[in-house]
Design a protein around this motif. Structure first.
Motif, PDB file in Angstrom:
ATOM      1  N   ARG A  42       0.842  -1.202  -0.084  1.00 33.14           N
ATOM      2  CA  ARG A  42       0.037  -0.134  -0.057  1.00 33.14           C
ATOM      3  C   ARG A  42       0.663   1.194  -0.018  1.00 33.14           C
ATOM      4  O   ARG A  42       0.531   2.467   0.432  1.00 33.14           O
ATOM      5  CB  ARG A  42      -0.687  -0.074   1.156  1.00 33.14           C
ATOM      6  N   GLY A  43       2.262   1.085  -0.434  1.00 32.10           N
ATOM      7  CA  GLY A  43       3.022   2.268  -0.367  1.00 32.10           C
ATOM      8  C   GLY A  43       3.439   2.986   1.101  1.00 32.10           C
ATOM      9  O   GLY A  43       4.066   3.673   0.974  1.00 32.10           O
ATOM     10  N   GLY A  44       3.199   1.871   1.889  1.00 30.93           N
ATOM     11  CA  GLY A  44       3.734   1.963   3.328  1.00 30.93           C
ATOM     12  C   GLY A  44       4.391   0.874   3.958  1.00 30.93           C
ATOM     13  O   GLY A  44       4.742  -0.289   3.224  1.00 30.93           O
ATOM     14  N   ARG A  45       4.354   0.700   5.395  1.00 33.19           N
ATOM     15  CA  ARG A  45       4.896  -0.510   6.134  1.00 33.19           C
ATOM     16  C   ARG A  45       4.212  -0.637   7.290  1.00 33.19           C
ATOM     17  O   ARG A  45       3.612   0.346   8.169  1.00 33.19           O
ATOM     18  CB  ARG A  45       6.333  -0.118   6.517  1.00 33.19           C
ATOM     19  N   SER A  46       3.874  -1.816   7.676  1.00 33.40           N
ATOM     20  CA  SER A  46       3.137  -2.198   8.895  1.00 33.40           C
ATOM     21  C   SER A  46       3.733  -3.081   9.563  1.00 33.40           C
ATOM     22  O   SER A  46       4.275  -4.531   9.010  1.00 33.40           O
ATOM     23  CB  SER A  46       1.805  -2.519   8.508  1.00 33.40           C
ATOM     24  N   SER A  47       3.966  -3.297  11.164  1.00 33.02           N
ATOM     25  CA  SER A  47       4.509  -4.387  11.701  1.00 33.02           C
ATOM     26  C   SER A  47       3.753  -4.488  12.861  1.00 33.02           C
ATOM     27  O   SER A  47       2.937  -3.799  13.284  1.00 33.02           O
ATOM     28  CB  SER A  47       5.961  -4.052  12.126  1.00 33.02           C
ATOM     29  N   VAL A  48       3.653  -5.720  13.385  1.00 33.28           N
ATOM     30  CA  VAL A  48       3.026  -6.196  14.840  1.00 33.28           C
ATOM     31  C   VAL A  48       4.124  -6.911  15.643  1.00 33.28           C
ATOM     32  O   VAL A  48       4.938  -7.724  15.244  1.00 33.28           O
ATOM     33  CB  VAL A  48       1.824  -7.305  14.653  1.00 33.28           C
ATOM     34  N   PHE A  63       0.452  -7.739  25.281  1.00 30.96           N
ATOM     35  CA  PHE A  63      -0.139  -6.702  24.436  1.00 30.96           C
ATOM     36  C   PHE A  63       0.391  -7.016  23.145  1.00 30.96           C
ATOM     37  O   PHE A  63       1.561  -7.535  22.929  1.00 30.96           O
ATOM     38  CB  PHE A  63       0.068  -5.291  24.858  1.00 30.96           C
ATOM     39  N   TYR A  64      -0.455  -6.322  21.934  1.00 31.76           N
ATOM     40  CA  TYR A  64       0.220  -6.639  20.619  1.00 31.76           C
ATOM     41  C   TYR A  64       0.135  -5.064  20.395  1.00 31.76           C
ATOM     42  O   TYR A  64      -0.947  -4.601  20.097  1.00 31.76           O
ATOM     43  CB  TYR A  64      -0.467  -7.618  19.774  1.00 31.76           C
ATOM     44  N   LEU A  65       1.286  -4.602  19.472  1.00 26.16           N
ATOM     45  CA  LEU A  65       1.335  -3.382  19.228  1.00 26.16           C
ATOM     46  C   LEU A  65       1.341  -3.456  17.596  1.00 26.16           C
ATOM     47  O   LEU A  65       2.777  -3.777  17.165  1.00 26.16           O
ATOM     48  CB  LEU A  65       2.652  -2.746  19.835  1.00 26.16           C
ATOM     49  N   LYS A  66       0.511  -2.801  16.983  1.00 29.21           N
ATOM     50  CA  LYS A  66       0.740  -2.729  15.664  1.00 29.21           C
ATOM     51  C   LYS A  66       1.075  -1.134  15.338  1.00 29.21           C
ATOM     52  O   LYS A  66       0.541  -0.371  15.782  1.00 29.21           O
ATOM     53  CB  LYS A  66      -0.790  -2.964  15.045  1.00 29.21           C
ATOM     54  N   ARG A  67       2.242  -1.023  14.448  1.00 30.04           N
ATOM     55  CA  ARG A  67       2.708   0.268  14.000  1.00 30.04           C
ATOM     56  C   ARG A  67       2.885   0.326  12.661  1.00 30.04           C
ATOM     57  O   ARG A  67       3.149  -0.465  11.888  1.00 30.04           O
ATOM     58  CB  ARG A  67       3.975   0.587  14.753  1.00 30.04           C
ATOM     59  N   GLN A  68       2.316   1.505  11.929  1.00 31.48           N
ATOM     60  CA  GLN A  68       2.223   1.700  10.448  1.00 31.48           C
ATOM     61  C   GLN A  68       2.823   3.305  10.075  1.00 31.48           C
ATOM     62  O   GLN A  68       2.659   4.114  10.822  1.00 31.48           O
ATOM     63  CB  GLN A  68       0.793   1.619  10.168  1.00 31.48           C
ATOM     64  N   ALA A  69       3.289   3.084   9.087  1.00 32.85           N
ATOM     65  CA  ALA A  69       3.826   4.350   8.183  1.00 32.85           C
ATOM     66  C   ALA A  69       3.041   4.502   6.818  1.00 32.85           C
ATOM     67  O   ALA A  69       3.598   3.460   6.043  1.00 32.85           O
ATOM     68  CB  ALA A  69       5.261   4.470   8.200  1.00 32.85           C
ATOM     69  N   ASN A  70       2.381   5.302   6.425  1.00 30.79           N
ATOM     70  CA  ASN A  70       1.566   5.182   5.136  1.00 30.79           C
ATOM     71  C   ASN A  70       1.062   4.129   4.832  1.00 30.79           C
ATOM     72  O   ASN A  70       1.069   3.845   3.544  1.00 30.79           O
ATOM     73  CB  ASN A  70       2.785   5.793   4.266  1.00 30.79           C
ATOM     74  N   ALA A 106      -6.297  -1.138  23.610  1.00 33.64           N
ATOM     75  CA  ALA A 106      -5.818  -0.683  24.763  1.00 33.64           C
ATOM     76  C   ALA A 106      -5.317   0.709  24.684  1.00 33.64           C
ATOM     77  O   ALA A 106      -5.605   1.765  25.593  1.00 33.64           O
ATOM     78  CB  ALA A 106      -4.724  -1.571  25.186  1.00 33.64           C
ATOM     79  N   CYS A 107      -5.026   1.081  23.431  1.00 33.96           N
ATOM     80  CA  CYS A 107      -4.663   2.594  22.978  1.00 33.96           C
ATOM     81  C   CYS A 107      -4.543   2.718  21.273  1.00 33.96           C
ATOM     82  O   CYS A 107      -4.363   1.717  20.874  1.00 33.96           O
ATOM     83  CB  CYS A 107      -3.600   3.047  23.735  1.00 33.96           C
ATOM     84  N   PHE A 108      -4.668   3.971  21.000  1.00 28.90           N
ATOM     85  CA  PHE A 108      -4.721   4.160  19.683  1.00 28.90           C
ATOM     86  C   PHE A 108      -4.292   5.643  19.575  1.00 28.90           C
ATOM     87  O   PHE A 108      -4.633   6.330  20.223  1.00 28.90           O
ATOM     88  CB  PHE A 108      -6.002   4.032  18.945  1.00 28.90           C
ATOM     89  N   GLY A 109      -3.460   5.645  18.321  1.00 32.16           N
ATOM     90  CA  GLY A 109      -2.990   7.257  17.900  1.00 32.16           C
ATOM     91  C   GLY A 109      -2.508   7.172  16.710  1.00 32.16           C
ATOM     92  O   GLY A 109      -2.371   6.230  16.035  1.00 32.16           O
ATOM     93  N   LEU A 120      -0.498   3.712  15.444  1.00 33.51           N
ATOM     94  CA  LEU A 120      -0.384   2.658  16.183  1.00 33.51           C
ATOM     95  C   LEU A 120      -1.612   2.373  16.871  1.00 33.51           C
ATOM     96  O   LEU A 120      -2.422   3.016  17.344  1.00 33.51           O
ATOM     97  CB  LEU A 120       0.879   2.971  17.258  1.00 33.51           C
ATOM     98  N   LEU A 121      -1.603   1.057  17.192  1.00 36.77           N
ATOM     99  CA  LEU A 121      -2.792   0.438  17.643  1.00 36.77           C
ATOM    100  C   LEU A 121      -2.502  -0.790  18.757  1.00 36.77           C
ATOM    101  O   LEU A 121      -1.576  -1.725  18.448  1.00 36.77           O
ATOM    102  CB  LEU A 121      -3.654  -0.236  16.869  1.00 36.77           C
ATOM    103  N   LEU A 122      -2.751  -0.524  19.907  1.00 35.51           N
ATOM    104  CA  LEU A 122      -2.323  -1.507  21.166  1.00 35.51           C
ATOM    105  C   LEU A 122      -3.326  -2.532  21.377  1.00 35.51           C
ATOM    106  O   LEU A 122      -4.523  -1.582  21.792  1.00 35.51           O
ATOM    107  CB  LEU A 122      -1.509  -0.782  22.200  1.00 35.51           C
ATOM    108  N   THR A 123      -3.634  -3.627  21.425  1.00 38.23           N
ATOM    109  CA  THR A 123      -4.616  -4.561  21.796  1.00 38.23           C
ATOM    110  C   THR A 123      -4.109  -5.395  22.734  1.00 38.23           C
ATOM    111  O   THR A 123      -3.035  -5.848  22.859  1.00 38.23           O
ATOM    112  CB  THR A 123      -5.237  -5.072  20.479  1.00 38.23           C
ATOM    113  N   ARG A 124      -4.919  -5.971  23.746  1.00 40.17           N
ATOM    114  CA  ARG A 124      -4.758  -6.754  24.796  1.00 40.17           C
ATOM    115  C   ARG A 124      -4.744  -8.272  24.094  1.00 40.17           C
ATOM    116  O   ARG A 124      -5.574  -8.732  23.012  1.00 40.17           O
ATOM    117  CB  ARG A 124      -5.739  -6.707  25.672  1.00 40.17           C
ATOM    118  N   GLY A 125      -3.721  -8.964  24.460  1.00 38.87           N
ATOM    119  CA  GLY A 125      -3.596 -10.532  24.211  1.00 38.87           C
ATOM    120  C   GLY A 125      -4.886 -11.137  24.591  1.00 38.87           C
ATOM    121  O   GLY A 125      -5.323 -10.694  25.831  1.00 38.87           O
TER     122      GLY A 125
END
Length: 266
Positions: A42-48, A63-70, A106-109, A120-125
Motif C-alpha cells: 500500500r506504499g507503506g509499512r506495517s508491523s506487529v 499486548f500486541y502493538l501494531k505500528r504503521q507508516a503510510n 488498549a490505546c490508539f493514536g 499505532l494500535l495496542l490491543t490486549r492479548g
C-alpha cells in the motif's frame, strides 16, 4: 488525551504509565518482539510486535502493538486514505457497541511526521484463547463433544457478525479465537481492518464462508454440515441449506483449482 494518544482504555492507563508508555512517541520507539514479518504494501509499512508488561501487583499482561507508516486503505468515505490501524480501531469500537465479541483496544493514536502518516494500535492479548487453526492441529485428539462445541461457538460468532450486516472479508480460521470456559466455549474475532457493512447482498457472506471453508481442512463433511445448519439457524437440511452448501463448495473448488494451476505454472 494522554500525550497525543487519541484513545487509552481506562484499564490500561496505569500499566502504560508505570512503564512510561503513555505517549505516542514512547510506543513508537519501544522494542517489541515481532510476531510476523513486517508488511510492506500500500506504499507503506506495517508491523506487529508483542509486549509483556507487569502491573503494580507483578502480574504479567500481554499486548500486541501494531505500528504503521503510510499504510493506508482508500474507500468512498475516505478517498484520500485511512490508516488500516485507524480502520481496525473504528471496527473494534463498532463491534463492542453491537455486541460482537472481538479483541480489545488498549490505546490508539495517529500523527503526521513530515510526509509520513503514522498510526499505532495496542490491543490486549486474548488470554487463554487459541485460534481455530491451532485447534484444528489437535482435532483428532479432541473428542466429538469438544469438536462439536468449538464448531457451535464458531458458527454462532460468524452468524452474529453477518446478522449485523457486516462481513469480515478475510475470515480464516486464524482469525477466530476460541477458549474453553466453565460455561462453554468463548469466541472472539481478530484482524478487523477489512470488515465492512454488506447489508443488501449475500455475496459478502459467501466470501467469508468460502474463505473459512477452504482453510478448514480438519472437520469432517458431517461437521461442516452441522456448522452450516447452525449458521443458518436450521434444524435440518432444506433447500436453503443445500443452496448455501453448493454455492460455498463450488466457490471453494474454483479457488483451489486456480491455486493449484498457479502452483504448477510457477
Amino acid at each position: 488525551m494522554t500525550r497525543s494518544l487519541e484513545f487509552v482504555a481506562t484499564d490500561a492507563l496505569d500499566i502504560l504509565q508505570r512503564h512510561g508508555l503513555d505517549s505516542f512517541e514512547a510506543l513508537w520507539q519501544i522494542e517489541a518482539e515481532l510476531v510476523d514479518e513486517p508488511n510492506a504494501a500500500r506504499g507503506g509499512r506495517s508491523s506487529v510486535g508483542r509486549l509483556e508488561l507487569e502491573d503494580a501487583n507483578g502480574r504479567s499482561h500481554v499486548f500486541y502493538l501494531k505500528r504503521q507508516a503510510n499504510y493506508l486503505i482508500r474507500h468512498l468515505r475516505r478517498p484520500l486514505g485511512q490508516t488500516t490501524a485507524g480502520r481496525e480501531f473504528f471496527n473494534i469500537q463498532r463491534f463492542a457497541q453491537l455486541g460482537i465479541p472481538a479483541l480489545d483496544a488498549a490505546c490508539f493514536g495517529e500523527r503526521r511526521q513530515g510526509r509520513y502518516r503514522q498510526a499505532l494500535l495496542l490491543t490486549r492479548g486474548l488470554e487463554g484463547y487459541r485460534p481455530l487453526d491451532s485447534w484444528f492441529e489437535d482435532w483428532p485428539t479432541l473428542g466429538y463433544r469438544l469438536q462439536n462445541d468449538l464448531l457451535i461457538a464458531a458458527a454462532t460468532l460468524v452468524k452474529r457478525l453477518h446478522n449485523q450486516g457486516i462481513v469480515h472479508n478475510c475470515l480464516y480460521p486464524k482469525h477466530i479465537f476460541l477458549r474453553q470456559r466453565d460455561d462453554g466455549i468463548g469466541a472472539r474475532l481478530i484482524d478487523l481492518e477489512k470488515c465492512r457493512a454488506h447489508i443488501f447482498s449475500p455475496w459478502g457472506r459467501m466470501r467469508d464462508l468460502d474463505a473459512l471453508n477452504r482453510r478448514s481442512l480438519a472437520p469432517r463433511r458431517t461437521q461442516r454440515l452441522r456448522f452450516m445448519l447452525l449458521y443458518l439457524d436450521k434444524p435440518r437440511v432444506d433447500a436453503e441449506v443445500r443452496y448455501w452448501i453448493n454455492r460455498v463448495e463450488r466457490r471453494s473448488s474454483k479457488k483451489r483449482m486456480r491455486h493449484e494451476a498457479g502452483g504448477r505454472q510457477s
